[in-house]
Motif scaffolding. Structure first.
Motif, PDB file in Angstrom:
ATOM      1  N   ARG A 178      24.408 -75.205 -84.716  1.00  0.00           N
ATOM      2  CA  ARG A 178      23.445 -76.272 -85.011  1.00  0.00           C
ATOM      3  C   ARG A 178      23.766 -77.547 -84.233  1.00  0.00           C
ATOM      4  O   ARG A 178      22.868 -78.189 -83.675  1.00  0.00           O
ATOM      5  CB  ARG A 178      23.435 -76.548 -86.519  1.00  0.00           C
ATOM      6  CG  ARG A 178      22.920 -75.374 -87.353  1.00  0.00           C
ATOM      7  CD  ARG A 178      23.131 -75.615 -88.854  1.00  0.00           C
ATOM      8  NE  ARG A 178      22.845 -74.420 -89.626  1.00  0.00           N
ATOM      9  CZ  ARG A 178      21.645 -74.114 -90.116  1.00  0.00           C
ATOM     10  NH1 ARG A 178      20.622 -74.937 -89.916  1.00  0.00           N
ATOM     11  NH2 ARG A 178      21.466 -73.013 -90.802  1.00  0.00           N
ATOM     12  N   ARG A 189      21.371 -79.237 -81.359  1.00  0.00           N
ATOM     13  CA  ARG A 189      20.894 -80.610 -81.548  1.00  0.00           C
ATOM     14  C   ARG A 189      21.281 -81.488 -80.356  1.00  0.00           C
ATOM     15  O   ARG A 189      20.476 -82.289 -79.878  1.00  0.00           O
ATOM     16  CB  ARG A 189      21.474 -81.208 -82.838  1.00  0.00           C
ATOM     17  CG  ARG A 189      20.821 -80.742 -84.110  1.00  0.00           C
ATOM     18  CD  ARG A 189      21.158 -81.676 -85.276  1.00  0.00           C
ATOM     19  NE  ARG A 189      22.598 -81.847 -85.440  1.00  0.00           N
ATOM     20  CZ  ARG A 189      23.363 -81.082 -86.217  1.00  0.00           C
ATOM     21  NH1 ARG A 189      22.814 -80.085 -86.899  1.00  0.00           N
ATOM     22  NH2 ARG A 189      24.667 -81.293 -86.328  1.00  0.00           N
ATOM     23  N   SER A 236      17.570 -70.680 -87.203  1.00  0.00           N
ATOM     24  CA  SER A 236      17.543 -71.976 -87.881  1.00  0.00           C
ATOM     25  C   SER A 236      18.008 -73.092 -86.951  1.00  0.00           C
ATOM     26  O   SER A 236      17.426 -74.184 -86.929  1.00  0.00           O
ATOM     27  CB  SER A 236      18.434 -71.941 -89.131  1.00  0.00           C
ATOM     28  OG  SER A 236      17.945 -71.007 -90.071  1.00  0.00           O
ATOM     29  N   GLU A 285      15.447 -76.089 -86.178  1.00  0.00           N
ATOM     30  CA  GLU A 285      15.784 -77.427 -86.662  1.00  0.00           C
ATOM     31  C   GLU A 285      15.953 -78.424 -85.512  1.00  0.00           C
ATOM     32  O   GLU A 285      15.616 -79.604 -85.655  1.00  0.00           O
ATOM     33  CB  GLU A 285      17.066 -77.374 -87.487  1.00  0.00           C
ATOM     34  CG  GLU A 285      16.905 -76.646 -88.812  1.00  0.00           C
ATOM     35  CD  GLU A 285      18.230 -76.442 -89.526  1.00  0.00           C
ATOM     36  OE1 GLU A 285      19.246 -77.002 -89.049  1.00  0.00           O
ATOM     37  OE2 GLU A 285      18.259 -75.735 -90.542  1.00  0.00           O
ATOM     38  N   SER A 286      16.470 -77.953 -84.390  1.00  0.00           N
ATOM     39  CA  SER A 286      16.708 -78.844 -83.256  1.00  0.00           C
ATOM     40  C   SER A 286      15.482 -78.986 -82.366  1.00  0.00           C
ATOM     41  O   SER A 286      15.353 -79.976 -81.629  1.00  0.00           O
ATOM     42  CB  SER A 286      17.880 -78.329 -82.417  1.00  0.00           C
ATOM     43  OG  SER A 286      17.573 -77.057 -81.855  1.00  0.00           O
TER      44      SER A 286
END
Length: 333
Positions: A146, A150, A185, A189-190
């Motif tokens: 993650r 990001r 995910s 999400e990013s």
């Protein structure tokens, strides 16, 4: 003798309805009264010996004071690591990956570091084994995915040219049922396009259960992420499994790169790996490039990308744009 006999019994294949189960065991032994007089003391001593056996690879170990000391330190590290994520002590450094032709930066490998409040910056060799043993590596691996996605999207939003970010996947993480969901995910999400994420696996991870590995790789491949085999040449390097795997790139083990120019055998091995990559239409990355001589040797081969201290050490995320700007300034208009 008893420990080894028990281990042999446990390693006997067991037939189940779904197939044959092959088990392995790491056994720790403690004796009374040498290692303790109460049941609790003996269990603690045997437990410490078991972790010594486990690190040796499914063996049998007798308790020793030195082993107990190592076990105690391992527990202390495990306790600190349990809180490291919550305290935001884990950080990522990024090592640039460049093309030999124009030294352009095309990717960066995300490397985990532990910013310990007392010990300072701790390199992964000192804590990754503990994460593996305790199973925390799956949670930490998810965080790395993650955070790297990001950061890569943040670089792009800041105006940097898109490049891949490469993330190492641990054995436990690869074998977990949550890997695919973790990758999905992290991308969602990013907002990072899957084409800019690369997952690095080792040969040993893919040979435990090749059929299952192929299925997982196919699912990851369907997401659009790139797959590379890290430390290639240090394991079995079986061409039979290699031709079946949906992968994009081979990364030459730095142990072979280190002695290029001084070891004819290492040079021959690197040339052979380059020939394999070329014949299978795979990318080829050389790790651990530290000298101009190594770079020249690799440039003559089918080596599409290089990384190592000769080009750049791992740097903090905020430093990478400075490296890119410096490279752009050297490119003629």
């Amino acid at each position: 003798i008893v420990g080894h006999a028990l281990q042999e019994c446990l390693q006997e294949p067991v037939a189940l309805a779904e197939g044959v189960l092959h088990a392995q065991a790491s056994i720790g032994l403690a004796l009374s009264p040498e290692h303790g007089e109460t049941r609790g003391d003996l269990l603690c001593a045997a437990d410490a010996a078991m972790y010594v056996a486990k690190r040796a690879g499914s063996s049998v170990a007798l308790h020793s004071p030195a082993g107990e000391g190592r076990h105690r330190r391992r527990l202390e590290v495990a306790e600190d690591l349990f809180m490291a994520l919550e305290r935001e002590e884990l950080v990522l450094a990024y090592q640039p990956i460049r093309t030999p032709a124009d030294l352009g930066l095309v990717a960066a490998e995300a490397l985990l570091r532990w910013n310990h409040p007392e010990s300072g910056l701790v390199l992964p060799a000192r804590f990754i084994p503990t994460l593996e043993e305790t199973g925390q590596i799956v949670q930490v691996g998810d965080w790395v995915l993650r955070a790297a996605c990001r950061q890569n999207r943040a670089w792009q939003d800041a105006g940097l040219a898109p490049m891949r970010v490469s993330v190492n996947v641990s054995t436990r993480q690869f074998q977990s049922e949550t890997l695919l969901q973790s990758v999905q995910s992290a991308l969602e999400e990013s907002g990072l396009d899957p084409v800019w994420l690369e997952l690095e696996l080792t040969e040993s991870q893919l040979l435990v259960d090749t059929e299952a590995a192929i299925e997982v790789l196919a699912q990851l491949n369907a997401l659009g992420v790139a797959i590379s085999i890290d430390d290639f040449g240090s394991g079995y390097s079986s061409l039979n499994y290699l031709k079946r795997l949906p992968i994009d790139c081979l990364k030459i083990d730095q142990g072979f790169v280190r002695d290029l120019g001084s070891s004819a055998k290492d040079g021959a091995i690197v040339e052979a790996i380059a020939a394999v990559a070329r014949s299978l239409n795979l990318g080829l990355v050389a790790e651990g490039v530290e000298t101009a001589g190594q770079a020249r040797f690799l440039r003559r081969l089918y080596c599409t990308e290089m990384q190592g201290y000769f080009y750049s050490r791992p740097v903090a995320a905020e430093v990478l744009p400075e490296i890119i700007a410096a490279l752009d300034a050297k490119i003629p208009a």
